[in-house]
Each structure stands twice: as C-alpha cells, then as structure tokens.
Design a protein around this motif. Structure first.
Motif, PDB file in Angstrom:
ATOM      1  N   GLN A 208       3.159 -23.632  -9.525  1.00  0.00           N
ATOM      2  CA  GLN A 208       3.194 -23.764  -8.067  1.00  0.00           C
ATOM      3  C   GLN A 208       1.887 -24.360  -7.571  1.00  0.00           C
ATOM      4  OE1 GLN A 208       4.095 -20.209  -5.964  1.00  0.00           O
ATOM      5  NE2 GLN A 208       3.267 -20.947  -4.031  1.00  0.00           N
ATOM      6  N   ALA A 209       1.972 -25.383  -6.783  1.00  0.00           N
ATOM      7  CA  ALA A 209       0.778 -26.055  -6.272  1.00  0.00           C
ATOM      8  C   ALA A 209      -0.075 -25.074  -5.490  1.00  0.00           C
ATOM      9  CB  ALA A 209       1.183 -27.227  -5.378  1.00  0.00           C
ATOM     10  N   GLY A 210      -1.360 -25.075  -5.782  1.00  0.00           N
ATOM     11  CA  GLY A 210      -2.284 -24.245  -5.026  1.00  0.00           C
ATOM     12  C   GLY A 210      -2.308 -22.795  -5.445  1.00  0.00           C
ATOM     13  N   SER A 211      -1.637 -22.404  -6.529  1.00  0.00           N
ATOM     14  CA  SER A 211      -1.645 -21.010  -6.938  1.00  0.00           C
ATOM     15  C   SER A 211      -3.015 -20.648  -7.493  1.00  0.00           C
ATOM     16  CB  SER A 211      -0.557 -20.748  -7.986  1.00  0.00           C
ATOM     17  OG  SER A 211      -0.823 -21.477  -9.158  1.00  0.00           O
ATOM     18  N   LEU A 212      -3.352 -19.358  -7.395  1.00  0.00           N
ATOM     19  CA  LEU A 212      -4.689 -18.911  -7.773  1.00  0.00           C
ATOM     20  C   LEU A 212      -4.837 -18.702  -9.265  1.00  0.00           C
ATOM     21  CD1 LEU A 212      -5.460 -16.331  -4.931  1.00  0.00           C
ATOM     22  CD2 LEU A 212      -5.791 -18.807  -4.947  1.00  0.00           C
ATOM     23  N   ASP A 213      -3.756 -18.282  -9.942  1.00  0.00           N
ATOM     24  CA  ASP A 213      -3.901 -17.932 -11.355  1.00  0.00           C
ATOM     25  C   ASP A 213      -4.318 -19.121 -12.207  1.00  0.00           C
ATOM     26  OD1 ASP A 213      -1.456 -19.162 -11.018  1.00  0.00           O
ATOM     27  OD2 ASP A 213      -0.335 -17.760 -12.282  1.00  0.00           O
ATOM     28  N   ALA A 214      -3.812 -20.314 -11.881  1.00  0.00           N
ATOM     29  CA  ALA A 214      -4.149 -21.494 -12.676  1.00  0.00           C
ATOM     30  C   ALA A 214      -5.638 -21.822 -12.599  1.00  0.00           C
ATOM     31  CB  ALA A 214      -3.326 -22.699 -12.213  1.00  0.00           C
ATOM     32  N   LEU A 215      -6.279 -21.434 -11.510  1.00  0.00           N
ATOM     33  CA  LEU A 215      -7.699 -21.751 -11.335  1.00  0.00           C
ATOM     34  C   LEU A 215      -8.597 -20.922 -12.238  1.00  0.00           C
ATOM     35  CD1 LEU A 215      -7.727 -21.948  -7.443  1.00  0.00           C
ATOM     36  CD2 LEU A 215      -7.906 -23.873  -9.027  1.00  0.00           C
ATOM     37  N   LEU A 216      -8.063 -19.826 -12.782  1.00  0.00           N
ATOM     38  CA  LEU A 216      -8.901 -18.904 -13.535  1.00  0.00           C
ATOM     39  C   LEU A 216      -8.632 -18.922 -15.029  1.00  0.00           C
ATOM     40  CD1 LEU A 216      -8.824 -15.813 -11.145  1.00  0.00           C
ATOM     41  CD2 LEU A 216     -10.580 -17.565 -11.343  1.00  0.00           C
ATOM     42  N   GLN A 217      -7.778 -19.823 -15.492  1.00  0.00           N
ATOM     43  CA  GLN A 217      -7.393 -19.786 -16.896  1.00  0.00           C
ATOM     44  C   GLN A 217      -8.563 -20.028 -17.844  1.00  0.00           C
ATOM     45  OE1 GLN A 217      -4.304 -18.862 -18.115  1.00  0.00           O
ATOM     46  NE2 GLN A 217      -4.115 -18.275 -15.977  1.00  0.00           N
ATOM     47  N   GLN A 218      -9.576 -20.757 -17.415  1.00  0.00           N
ATOM     48  CA  GLN A 218     -10.719 -21.033 -18.280  1.00  0.00           C
ATOM     49  C   GLN A 218     -11.916 -20.138 -17.974  1.00  0.00           C
ATOM     50  OE1 GLN A 218     -10.176 -23.103 -20.819  1.00  0.00           O
ATOM     51  NE2 GLN A 218      -8.116 -23.274 -19.945  1.00  0.00           N
ATOM     52  N   SER A 219     -11.755 -19.202 -17.067  1.00  0.00           N
ATOM     53  CA  SER A 219     -12.855 -18.312 -16.718  1.00  0.00           C
ATOM     54  C   SER A 219     -12.922 -17.137 -17.682  1.00  0.00           C
ATOM     55  CB  SER A 219     -12.685 -17.780 -15.289  1.00  0.00           C
ATOM     56  OG  SER A 219     -12.797 -18.816 -14.354  1.00  0.00           O
ATOM     57  N   PRO A 220     -14.123 -16.593 -17.914  1.00  0.00           N
ATOM     58  CA  PRO A 220     -14.212 -15.400 -18.763  1.00  0.00           C
ATOM     59  C   PRO A 220     -13.488 -14.233 -18.132  1.00  0.00           C
ATOM     60  CG  PRO A 220     -16.308 -15.838 -17.673  1.00  0.00           C
ATOM     61  CD  PRO A 220     -15.439 -17.007 -17.396  1.00  0.00           C
ATOM     62  N   SER A 221     -12.960 -13.365 -18.969  1.00  0.00           N
ATOM     63  CA  SER A 221     -12.246 -12.204 -18.457  1.00  0.00           C
ATOM     64  C   SER A 221     -12.273 -11.106 -19.499  1.00  0.00           C
ATOM     65  CB  SER A 221     -10.795 -12.550 -18.108  1.00  0.00           C
ATOM     66  OG  SER A 221     -10.098 -12.967 -19.280  1.00  0.00           O
ATOM     67  N   LEU A 222     -12.120  -9.873 -19.034  1.00  0.00           N
ATOM     68  CA  LEU A 222     -12.093  -8.709 -19.914  1.00  0.00           C
ATOM     69  C   LEU A 222     -10.992  -7.765 -19.441  1.00  0.00           C
ATOM     70  CD1 LEU A 222     -15.940  -8.047 -20.139  1.00  0.00           C
ATOM     71  CD2 LEU A 222     -14.493  -8.904 -21.989  1.00  0.00           C
ATOM     72  N   GLU A 223     -10.203  -7.272 -20.374  1.00  0.00           N
ATOM     73  CA  GLU A 223      -9.099  -6.380 -20.021  1.00  0.00           C
ATOM     74  C   GLU A 223      -9.527  -4.926 -20.135  1.00  0.00           C
ATOM     75  OE1 GLU A 223      -4.381  -5.566 -21.044  1.00  0.00           O
ATOM     76  OE2 GLU A 223      -5.351  -7.471 -21.575  1.00  0.00           O
ATOM     77  N   GLY A 224      -9.031  -4.112 -19.221  1.00  0.00           N
ATOM     78  CA  GLY A 224      -9.376  -2.704 -19.189  1.00  0.00           C
ATOM     79  C   GLY A 224      -8.578  -1.878 -20.177  1.00  0.00           C
ATOM     80  N   LYS A 225      -8.929  -0.594 -20.226  1.00  0.00           N
ATOM     81  CA  LYS A 225      -8.288   0.345 -21.135  1.00  0.00           C
ATOM     82  C   LYS A 225      -7.225   1.143 -20.392  1.00  0.00           C
ATOM     83  CE  LYS A 225     -12.766   1.117 -23.397  1.00  0.00           C
ATOM     84  NZ  LYS A 225     -13.824   2.134 -23.655  1.00  0.00           N
ATOM     85  N   ALA A 226      -6.145   1.451 -21.094  1.00  0.00           N
ATOM     86  CA  ALA A 226      -5.058   2.212 -20.471  1.00  0.00           C
ATOM     87  C   ALA A 226      -5.537   3.566 -19.962  1.00  0.00           C
ATOM     88  CB  ALA A 226      -3.920   2.396 -21.472  1.00  0.00           C
TER      89      ALA A 226
END
Length: 805
Positions: free
Chosen positions: A26-44
């Motif tokens: 989708q044009a202008g969606s936010l998720d595509a802008l962050l695909q190359q950014s660092p990220s860390l997933e939390g713990k359950a």
C-alpha cells in the motif's frame, strides 16, 4: 483505580513487528519504511511490562501486550498513556472487532518488536484467520502520535470486519501542576463532522486533544463506561473493512494535543495524517545518523549492540516544553522531567557520542532556571515540566555542574559557551564553600547522591566532586586568561585531594568512608541501618553494624571522623575522579567487588547477601516503589570508569558486560534503571556508564577542541584483538580509531581525522621502550615537553608494544 476490561484490548492494538512478515504494497504505508531499520523483539514473559514510543514533544507508554494499564507512582496510576508535557492527553486507546455480529475474542498470539524510533505490536487471532499489526511513532517536534493498524486476512475466505477504535482521553496536568494553578476538571468531547473525528477539551483549562483517521468513520459515540480513574472521557470511531483472502488493509489514527487552541490540535492531526510516511522516514534517517556517530565495532557483540541502542535511548529522553525549553529528562515513565545530577552524568556520555544539541539545551535550561530560583550558583535537583522546582539542589549537583562544563568545553571548544557558563561555576563554588561548610574544614555539608535520611553531613561523593570541580574550574580559568583565579582553584583542589585520601580512608574496611560525621550522627544512622539490614534479613550486615556501634561507644570522639556504615556506592567516587592514591584505589576497588551481583554494583552494600553473586534473576522490588536492595547501572558505570582510571580495563569491561545482561532483559532495546527489570524502563545516565569507559578510556580519546588537539591513548581490554570506533565528533572535526593486536604481540593503531589541519597525537610513553614504529606521523614533543607522535595529513599510524606488558 480500574483496569481496562479484556474486551478493550481485544487486539489492544497489539502490533508487533516481524522482519519476515510480507511488506505491505500500500502506497505510503509505515511498515515498508522500517524494513531496513534495526529492531529487537521482546520476550513473551515480559509482554505485560512497559514500553515507550518516544518523541521530544510527546511520548506514549503502554504495555507490550498492547494494553494501557494504569501505571506509575509519581502521579499514581497516571504515568502511562500519551503525554505532551505539561499535559497528559490519553490514558490509552483500544480496538473492538466484530466479524458479523460476533465480537472477536482477545485470545491469540502476541509479539512486540522495538525499533529505535517506533514500535510494532502484532496480534494473531486464535479464533479467526486475522493478523493485526500496530505500528506507532511520535514525529519529531510534534505533540502527537501516529498509529497505523494493518489488518491481514491470512485465510482462504473473505472477512468483513466492524472495527471500533476508542480513545480514552484524560487531559490532566503534570506532577506538581496544582502548585502552578493547573487544576484538572472534567473533560468534554464533541464530534466534528467536517473534521471526521473527535475534539476533546478540559472544561476549565486550555488543554485540547483531537483524534481522527485517514478513513471516513461509519459511526461515532461517547462511551459511557470509561475504564480509567480521573476526569477523562472515552470516545469511539467505527469503521468497516472488507478483506479478501490474503488481502491487507490499514487504518491510520492520529492523536494530537495543544495548549493553545482546539483548532491547532485539529491542524496537527490533519498534517500528521497526510505526512506520516515522510515524517517517519525523516526520523528513521535521523536515528541512522545517531548510530553512525561514535560507531563501535568490538568482539563483544552484545556490548556493541547495547552501545548502539543506548544512543537511541539517549534521544528518547529529550523533552521539549513550549515556554520552558528543551532538556533531557531522567527516566521513563516516572521521571520524564529535568534533573541536575542525572543530566550532569548523562550529558558527558551525550558529548562522547556526538549528540551535542541536547547537551547545550539542557545546560542552558538548568543554568537559567537555577539562576531564577536560587540566584547564587546553586544548581537545582528536580523541576517538573510546568516549571515548578521541587528541590532547589542537593550539594553534589553544584560541583558536578562545574565539571560538566569543562567536559563539554573539552569536546566542543565552544568559547562562547564557556564564557556564558563560567560565571555560574564561580558563583556555585563560592556558594558551596561559603554556605555549606559550617566547620570550615573544606568539606561541604549536605546531601549528595545518597538520599538516605540522615546522610547529610560531609559525604564522600560531595567531597570528591568538589575536589574535581575546583580542578576543572582551574582549567577553565586558564582557558579564559585568568591565571590568578586558576592558581587559587588549583591550590584548593590539590589540598582537597591530599586531605580526602587522609581524612576519608578507612584502613580497617579497605574503603573510603560513606561520610565524615560526629559520633552522635553515626549512632543514629547505625540504628536505622540495623533496622534496614534486619528487615532485609542480612545478618552479616547487622553483625558488622553492631560491632561498629560497640567500637564507637568504647572509643568515643568529640570531633568528626570517617564512618563506613552502608557501603554505599559513592565510596568509589574518589576513584571515579582519579583522586585516590593508587594503593588505596586498588584496595577500594577490590573491596567494592564484594558488593556486586551478576548485573553490577549494589546501591547500598549492606543490602547484599551471600546469594547475590549468583543471583541473575528478576529484581523483586517492593510494592511501594523503593531502591532498597537495588543494583543500578550508574554505580556500576562509576566502577568501570574507576577501574580504567587505575589501569584495569579488563575489570572495567567486566562491569560493562554485567550491565549488558540487563539490556533487553524486559524491554527490547533498553536498559532499566534498576538491574535487570525494575524502576525506569529507560534511564538517561546509562549512557555515561558506557560512553566514558568506551570512548574516553578504552579508545583513549582525549580532546581539547579549543586548541584543535586530540590525544589518542588506548587502554584496551586484553580480550579485544580488534576494535574500531568511527566518526567520533570533536568540535567541528571527527576522528576514527582502529586498534588491532598483531600475532607477534604488538599493537597496530591507526587514527584518522576528517579535518587534517587539527593536531592528532599519541603519547610515546604508552608504548614500551624501544618498540614504537611510526608508519604515519612524526615524532616530537607535546605542550609539556613529553614525547609525542603527531599525525601527518590527519593520519596517525603506529605499531608498538603496550607499556607494562
């Protein structure tokens, strides 16, 4: 206080992120802008703990499971939600979803992923083939929050969703607001057809909230069942989404506040809805620039990642309040305002990683407010975001301010800055000694970093920071062409250094004393400390304190003398500042090691017990917020700095790695104030604990930007065969350092300047005699006649064996 019912967190906008999830087209969606950014997933196991979505004008605090429980103690139950200081905007927001006539159950799988500048929360429904992802960020310079929810049909049949998005408005003042005439009243809401969203205002104050979306709502209503305490109101917008198999659609919501007009809040919502992708891209790119400054590469990858994210954490702390100014706050969620001591530690780290703008703004704010409130050079301790000063200043904060000014000047070379702030330094030192040294023995009286009742005599940290302040003020006076002032300050600093080693040292404990005081002061503190140790079931501490009490009674004194009672972390400040003689420093640092656990140093040593050395689990804090029993990052960082000061980088690295065990323990990408998972979820002074040992000590970067001079003298841990630090900002220049231990035991060192016109030096004494090989540079002498190697064409490249090895 009530908690939101489960239905209000149906998807609770549970968005998480997954780098393996398909990218929205989708044009202008936010998720595509962050695909190359660092990220860390939390713990359950930590989904029911806090996160922050940070911005300078606003920030959001909620739980990683997507809910917004009432949390915090400074304003009980009110420190979460969306804040745009000095006013809170929202307690939280949530979704209700129906498929047909049936409400969708909240059961499902939740994940949380943190980005430097955004969050993603993901919820996969258990009862339906539906995945929701909630992306959220706060744009720079804006008092608003952007939330984009992506709905994905993961099944083979069409889905028709009825979505109700509810914002729980709560326009209320910050801490101490009532003391400046900010009195909370009932919120009222009205739907605006032209705007297509809700307008909320406080009944009696110019506090406004607007929220709307990028879709035309099908319905709207005020909910009668606001689940939060307070005088807020809950308003809902409803939408319909039809999803074919495999399809994705998004709903973008914006919440924005104003303390000027309802029209302004509407305008901000409209602008953020339209420009959200561009604003997120700009913030993403700005954070990438933060990461590129003082970019670290070392064998310990956990440390490398921690250091990178602490630079992001530092930006989370910046707080701008129109009409007051900008400065770094201390911690989130309960200390989102401005502090003296916290800033005086943290800003040293900010300079070392090139985040200079918050440094100058924070110092300007502290200086101006302190002058307005105190007018005598005393630096405030704590000010809320409504401008109310809660504490005009603990004694340590005034000398620490002086040392901060010198540290900033070393790195920046900003002469105007030094000329503006040096009068405050001079007034502060005069106030320190004139008003706070009742017995005229050179040691100011009063509270330092340890805010324990009764610890307000002559404290070791106040004495150490006072000595350092006079030494640093002497250096500043020389820079400003004031030799007589410099000599007076230098003489006083030298005298204090000698006397601190004599007066505060306790040979029997192998440690500097907590304080100098009278027998009566010590006896009262011993009684309180025995109660504390007994309550915490620390029999060794009770026994030690009883022995001290007995010795004191059997050998009374009429004057002041040193006492070791609590084994507080501040006994290490003489080593942090390089004041202690080498023999006493090493003995004191060995003693300090007895009061550690796998995460670091206890704030108060008598809180430790025999199991502490192996206790790597969650911190079991009290129900009423307290630092009793705490291990904290600042005391541990002070130990790391101290170990490096006395030539023990392996010990310093050990403390850094202990602190790294707290990184992402509860909140991915952050380090709690109390290790590993208690207190503030992010804390400004954590950066001091890493940046000073790494940048200034391991890599040995010693700048004097006013003279366009940088000295490089590495002190590397023995286990690091390769280490690089790139793009370190010094004044208008940058320097990069490469360190490599060769197979033959020599070191290969290369340092490079962006502007080769500056002086880049290596002190020849750091190389073992006869081992220095110059590959790029020239041998010569430094300002004091010591042997140096100076870069040519901005490059310094050497092979050598480290002295002492």
């Amino acid at each position: 206080m009530k908690n939101p019912p489960l239905s209000y967190s149906t998807a609770a906008l549970l968005l998480f992120f997954g780098c393996t999830d398909p990218v929205s087209e989708q044009a202008g969606s936010l998720d595509a802008l962050l695909q190359q950014s660092p990220s860390l997933e939390g713990k359950a196991e930590y989904l029911q703990s806090a996160y922050v979505t940070a911005g300078d004008r606003a920030y959001l605090v909620g739980h990683q499971d997507g809910s917004f429980p009432e949390l915090g103690w400074h304003i009980p139950g009110e420190m979460g939600g969306l804040w745009s200081h000095p006013v809170k905007l929202l307690d939280g927001f949530d979704l209700n979803i129906k498929i047909g006539e049936k409400a969708l159950s909240a059961e499902g799988t939740r994940r949380f992923v943190n980005y430097p500048m955004a969050n993603a929360l993901i919820w996969e429904a258990a009862a339906q083939p539906l995945r929701l992802t909630r992306w959220q960020f706060v744009p720079d310079g804006q008092p608003g929050l952007v939330v984009e929810i992506t709905f994905e049909n993961t099944g083979r049949e069409p889905l028709s969703l009825e979505v109700e998005a509810t914002g729980h408005a709560d326009l209320r003042p910050t801490w101490l607001g009532e003391e400046t005439g900010m009195h909370d009243t009932r919120d009222v809401a009205s739907y605006n057809d032209a705007f297509g969203g809700w307008l909320v205002r406080d009944s009696a104050n110019p506090w406004f909230l607007a929220f709307g979306s990028d879709r035309e709502p099908l319905g709207h209503t005020v909910r009668p069942d606001n689940p939060y305490a307070g005088l807020g109101i809950s308003a809902m917008l409803s939408y319909r989404l039809d999803l074919s198999p495999g399809a994705r659609q998004s709903l973008r919501l914006v919440f924005a506040g104003s303390t000027r007009s309802q029209q302004e809040s509407r305008q901000i919502v409209a602008a953020l809805l339209e420009n959200a992708p561009r604003l997120l891209a700009e913030k993403r790119d700005r954070y990438a620039a933060l990461a590129a400054r003082s970019k670290l590469s070392v064998p310990d990858k956990a440390l490398e990642t921690t250091f990178e994210w602490l630079k992001y954490n530092a930006d989370w702390m910046v707080r701008t309040v129109p009409g007051l100014g900008t400065g770094i706050s201390a911690g989130i969620p309960d200390y989102p305002w401005w502090f003296g001591a916290d800033s005086e530690y943290a800003l040293q780290g900010y300079m070392a990683v090139g985040q200079t703008t918050p440094v100058f703004k924070t110092i300007g704010l502290l200086d101006s407010v302190s002058e307005a409130v105190n007018g005598n050079g005393r630096i405030i301790h704590e000010m809320s975001t409504n401008g109310k000063v809660f504490n005009p200043g603990n004694i340590n904060e005034t000398p620490q301010f002086a040392s901060l000014i010198w540290q900033v000047y070393r790195w920046s070379g900003d002469r105007d800055f030094l000329e503006r702030t040096f009068p405050t330094v001079q007034k502060g030192l005069e106030w320190l000694m004139r008003e706070n040294d009742a017995n005229r023995n050179g040691y100011p009286d009063g509270f330092g970093m340890m805010e324990i009742h009764g610890l307000d005599s002559e404290m070791i940290d106040v004495a150490a920071y006072t000595q350092a302040a006079f030494a640093d003020a002497s250096s500043m006076a020389l820079e400003l062409g004031l030799p007589a002032v410099a000599e007076a300050y230098s003489s006083h600093a030298a005298e204090l250094k000698e006397r601190i080693n004599r007066d505060f040292w306790s040979e029997s404990f192998g440690s500097f004393a907590d304080f100098l005081g009278t027998d009566a002061q010590a006896l009262a503190l011993i009684e309180d400390a025995i109660v504390r140790a007994d309550t915490l079931d620390k029999p060794w501490a009770v026994s030690e304190l009883e022995q001290t009490r007995q010795a004191l009674r059997s050998r009374p004194s009429s004057g002041v003398r040193p006492f070791v009672l609590h084994h507080n972390w501040v006994v290490n400040t003489p080593m942090e500042k390089g004041i202690a003689t080498p023999d006493r420093a090493l003995q004191g640092l060995d003693t300090a090691r007895e009061f550690t656990n796998p995460f670091g140093l206890f704030v108060t040593g008598i809180d430790r017990d025999a199991s502490a050395g192996q206790d790597a689990g969650s911190f079991k804090g009290s129900k009423v917020f307290s630092y009793t029993g705490a291990v904290m990052t600042l005391p541990t960082g002070v130990l790391a700095v101290a170990e490096n000061n006395y030539g023990r980088p392996d010990r310093a690295l050990d403390y850094l790695l202990r602190m790294c065990r707290s990184f992402s323990y509860a909140l991915p990408g952050s380090m709690y104030e109390v290790s590993p998972d208690y207190g503030m979820i992010a804390q400004a002074w954590n950066l001091y604990s890493f940046a000073i040992p790494i940048v200034e000590q391991f890599f040995g970067i010693d700048p004097l930007a006013s003279q366009h001079r940088i000295t490089i003298a590495p002190l590397m841990p023995s286990g690091w065969d390769r280490a690089t630090l790139e793009n370190v900002a010094v004044g208008t220049n940058t320097v990069s350092v490469e360190f490599h231990r060769l197979n033959d035991g020599r070191v290969h060192l290369k340092a490079t300047l962006a502007d080769p016109a500056w002086i880049l030096e290596f002190p020849s004494g750091r190389a073992a005699p006869g081992t220095l090989e110059i590959l790029a540079g020239e041998a010569g002498s430094g300002p004091a006649g010591e042997a140096r190697v100076t870069a040519t064409a901005g490059v310094l490249e050497l092979n050598y064996r480290e002295a002492g090895q």
